[in-house]
Motif scaffolding. Structure first.
Motif, short mmCIF file in Angstrom:
data_model
loop_
_atom_site.label_atom_id
_atom_site.label_comp_id
_atom_site.label_asym_id
_atom_site.label_seq_id
_atom_site.Cartn_x
_atom_site.Cartn_y
_atom_site.Cartn_z
N ALA A 409 -19.14 -27.71 3.27
CA ALA A 409 -19.78 -26.66 2.97
C ALA A 409 -18.86 -25.65 2.28
CB ALA A 409 -20.16 -25.92 4.42
N THR A 410 -17.60 -25.57 2.84
CA THR A 410 -16.51 -24.76 2.07
C THR A 410 -16.26 -25.23 0.64
OG1 THR A 410 -15.64 -24.31 4.22
CG2 THR A 410 -14.41 -23.91 2.24
N LEU A 411 -16.52 -26.67 0.60
CA LEU A 411 -16.23 -27.28 -0.92
C LEU A 411 -17.24 -26.56 -1.84
CD1 LEU A 411 -15.05 -29.01 -3.16
CD2 LEU A 411 -16.29 -30.74 -2.13
N ARG A 412 -18.65 -26.85 -1.44
CA ARG A 412 -19.69 -26.31 -1.91
C ARG A 412 -19.71 -24.93 -2.58
NH1 ARG A 412 -24.14 -29.82 -2.78
NH2 ARG A 412 -24.65 -28.31 -4.56
N GLU A 413 -19.41 -24.20 -1.40
CA GLU A 413 -19.35 -22.59 -1.69
C GLU A 413 -18.61 -22.37 -2.86
OE1 GLU A 413 -19.05 -18.50 1.05
OE2 GLU A 413 -18.86 -20.45 2.10
N THR A 414 -17.24 -22.86 -2.72
CA THR A 414 -16.18 -22.68 -3.61
C THR A 414 -16.19 -23.20 -4.99
OG1 THR A 414 -14.62 -22.89 -1.56
CG2 THR A 414 -13.61 -22.58 -3.79
N TYR A 415 -16.68 -24.57 -5.02
CA TYR A 415 -16.63 -25.18 -6.41
C TYR A 415 -18.03 -24.83 -6.61
CZ TYR A 415 -16.07 -28.84 -9.99
OH TYR A 415 -16.10 -29.35 -11.24
N VAL A 416 -18.57 -23.99 -7.36
CA VAL A 416 -19.78 -23.61 -7.66
C VAL A 416 -20.75 -24.95 -8.49
CG1 VAL A 416 -21.68 -21.80 -8.95
CG2 VAL A 416 -19.45 -21.21 -7.64
N ASN A 417 -20.03 -25.01 -9.20
CA ASN A 417 -20.63 -26.11 -10.33
C ASN A 417 -20.53 -27.57 -10.07
OD1 ASN A 417 -21.90 -24.16 -12.17
ND2 ASN A 417 -19.91 -23.77 -12.83
N LEU A 418 -20.20 -27.86 -8.79
CA LEU A 418 -19.63 -29.23 -8.51
C LEU A 418 -20.36 -30.39 -8.82
CD1 LEU A 418 -17.67 -31.20 -6.92
CD2 LEU A 418 -18.99 -30.81 -4.75
N VAL A 419 -21.83 -30.19 -8.52
CA VAL A 419 -22.78 -31.19 -8.54
C VAL A 419 -23.37 -31.28 -10.04
CG1 VAL A 419 -25.15 -32.12 -8.30
CG2 VAL A 419 -23.75 -31.01 -6.24
N HIS A 420 -23.13 -30.02 -10.70
CA HIS A 420 -23.51 -30.07 -12.20
C HIS A 420 -22.50 -30.76 -13.22
CE1 HIS A 420 -24.67 -28.44 -16.11
NE2 HIS A 420 -23.48 -28.05 -16.26
N ASP A 421 -21.14 -30.56 -12.68
CA ASP A 421 -20.10 -31.03 -13.41
C ASP A 421 -20.08 -32.68 -13.30
OD1 ASP A 421 -19.40 -28.66 -14.43
OD2 ASP A 421 -17.47 -28.55 -13.12
N LEU A 422 -20.19 -33.22 -11.88
CA LEU A 422 -20.35 -34.44 -11.52
C LEU A 422 -21.37 -35.22 -12.38
CD1 LEU A 422 -18.91 -34.58 -7.99
CD2 LEU A 422 -17.94 -35.12 -9.66
N ASN A 423 -22.69 -34.63 -12.24
CA ASN A 423 -23.84 -35.08 -12.90
C ASN A 423 -23.50 -35.40 -14.43
OD1 ASN A 423 -26.81 -35.72 -12.60
ND2 ASN A 423 -26.88 -34.06 -14.14
N ARG A 424 -22.74 -34.33 -15.03
CA ARG A 424 -22.75 -34.59 -16.40
C ARG A 424 -21.78 -35.62 -16.78
NH1 ARG A 424 -24.52 -34.18 -21.59
NH2 ARG A 424 -22.86 -33.86 -23.04
N ALA A 425 -20.64 -35.94 -16.04
CA ALA A 425 -19.62 -36.99 -16.28
C ALA A 425 -20.28 -38.28 -15.87
CB ALA A 425 -18.52 -36.62 -15.26
#
Length: 512
Positions: A409-425
């Motif tokens: 939860a802390t990771l997702r709150e902090t790294y806002v674009n985590l899923v977006h960036d991983l999805n692009r890669a």
């Protein structure tokens, strides 16, 4: 400064396409002077970084800009309306280049004299800011500030003959002092950025301070997720300390085009601003400018220039973030060790876009890491892995499945674009390439353990609901070229490898 720049055009060699004005595929010499002019006049960048780190540099850049483009620079005064900022070599880390440290600083009073003659007034700033890479201690900043103040500027007062001072022959040396910008690149320095700032502040008492947070080399050294979390912690600490001291802190962040290096492209500006709302200055690197339609590039830079940065970059629970970083780094570095041989082999075919020398960093470079040596620059490193069908963003991702609910939860709150960036890669993952590397492990110098680790990373993305592998025409074309590259290496037809790499880079709109 009249204003804090919002955009800094840089000379990073990450562009897949060669701009039409360049006389060669390797941009250097007078072309870089013209490039600086275009950065201001065409693209609207507030600032240009003139890079002494790891490359040959034209020390007469200000004279050439003012003499070749006088109409523009009469309207846009250097040091008032647009800025030229020097990136120095770090003499403590880059010992082979340490004399360039003094050479770069000597450019500053010469630039002032040229600008004074051009504008016809002493009331100018000229060049007055320098970036010190690989900053790890306040003493490095203090030394740089005092070296300029006492050696470069201060030599004017030295008496070399009876009653004859240096200034009597060479004239006064201005400016008398400079602004020093720390470029923070390693984990320990980011976590202790407050100590670096306060040490410098106590010695120099600047009226404001710009700090530069790296994103590319930290990602190469520690992985995507740690690089983002490190940057967030450093920004949070620096701005909090600035408020405590009553010192204006104006962050710069070095973001490249791929998610691994920051994901700043003309089409992803809003997401990057949302990720780093308190950053005042974003780097606009070569791929951003040359691998996208010109109109889109200009509009995107205008958006960067016209935004209003936040004054706060507070983030949740630093201790939890550090725990996540430490867990991630172990897996990531273990995988990089296992892939080092094939990364180094493929990096030999990455196209060169600037005449650059070796760069001293943490993970590999000329010093090595646990006995391995990696490509000398993050751009080359990223290009090699993308070309193998293993985007570097995914490496270490299996750690996400090992996080507690609170950590995730802390990771997702902090790294806002985590899923977006991983999805692009993930669009550039080539499953068949991974299988081929496993089947021909002797050719690529990888073992099943690291291949299985990569497969666990891919599964971790799928567990997050991310589709891995190509989803569009560009992704499918990239996958085909990656397969061809892998097969060219297996068959020993390596003359084709460089061509495939260029074609893949053009699809990605960046080398790395």
């Amino acid at each position: 400064m009249n204003r804090i720049p919002r955009s800094m055009c840089t000379q990073h060699p990450d562009n897949a396409r060669v701009p039409g004005w360049a006389r060669d595929s390797i941009i250097q010499g007078d072309d870089e002077v013209h490039e600086a002019y275009l950065a201001y006049s065409l693209y609207g960048c507030h600032e240009v970084m003139w890079d002494f780190e790891g490359k040959d540099v034209d020390i007469y850049v200000v004279r050439k800009l003012l003499s070749r483009y006088p109409d523009f620079f009469r309207e846009r005064v250097i040091g008032r309306d647009v800025y030229l900022t020097l990136r120095l070599p770090n003499p403590w880390a880059e010992t082979a280049e340490r004399k360039l440290f003094s050479q770069a600083l000597e450019l500053i009073p010469t630039a002032y004299d040229v600008a004074r003659e051009f504008y016809g007034t002493d009331d100018i700033n000229g060049v007055f800011q320098v970036i010190l890479p690989l900053t790890s201690r306040a003493e490095e900043l203090i030394f740089t500030y005092r070296y300029y103040e006492k050696v470069v500027s201060g030599k004017a007062f030295i008496e070399l003959l009876p009653s004859v001072k240096v200034m009597d022959v060479l004239g006064s040396v201005k400016p008398s002092t400079i602004d020093v910008i720390p470029l923070i690149e390693d984990l320990n320095s980011m976590l202790s950025i407050d100590k670096i700032i306060i040490g410098y502040w106590k010695a120099v008492r600047p009226s404001y301070l710009r700090i530069f947070i790296a994103r590319s080399d930290p990602a190469m050294n520690y992985g995507l997720v740690p690089a983002v979390l490190m940057a967030k912690i450093a920004l949070s600490k620096a701005l909090y300390l600035g408020k405590e001291l009553g010192l204006g802190i104006y962050p710069i962040i070095g973001v490249g085009p791929t998610p691994f290096r920051g994901h700043l492209t003309p089409y992803n500006v809003d997401n990057v601003i949302r990720e780093y709302p308190c950053v005042h200055t974003f780097t606009v690197q070569s791929a951003f400018r040359y691998d996208y339609p010109e109109g889109e590039v200009i509009n995107a830079i205008s958006k960067l220039n016209n935004r209003a940065p936040s004054n706060d970059c507070a983030i949740p629970d630093h201790d939890t973030l550090i725990t996540i970083i430490n867990k991630y780094v172990v897996n990531y570095q273990r995988e990089i060790e296992g892939l080092a041989s094939v990364i180094n082999r493929v990096s030999n075919y990455v196209p060169r876009r600037r005449a650059r020398k070796l760069h001293i960093g943490l993970f590999g470079y000329s010093r090595g890491f646990r006995g391995i040596v990696l490509p000398p620059r993050a751009i080359t490193f990223v290009a090699a892995l993308y070309s193998l069908g293993i985007p570097p963003e995914i490496l270490g991702a299996s750690v996400i499945n090992e996080l507690s609910e609170g950590e995730y939860a802390t990771l997702r709150e902090t790294y806002v674009n985590l899923v977006h960036d991983l999805n692009r890669a993930a669009n550039y993952i080539c499953h068949e390439c991974v299988d081929l590397m496993a089947r021909f492990s002797d050719v690529f110098g990888v073992d099943n353990e690291v291949i299985n680790a990569v497969r666990r990373d891919i599964k971790a993305l799928e567990d997050m609901g991310i589709k891995t592998g190509p989803r569009d025409y560009e992704g499918k074309k990239h996958e085909l070229l990656a397969q061809l590259l892998i097969n060219s290496l297996i068959e020993g037809k390596e003359e084709d490898t460089a061509r495939y790499m260029v074609e893949m880079a053009q699809i990605r709109h960046a080398i790395g």
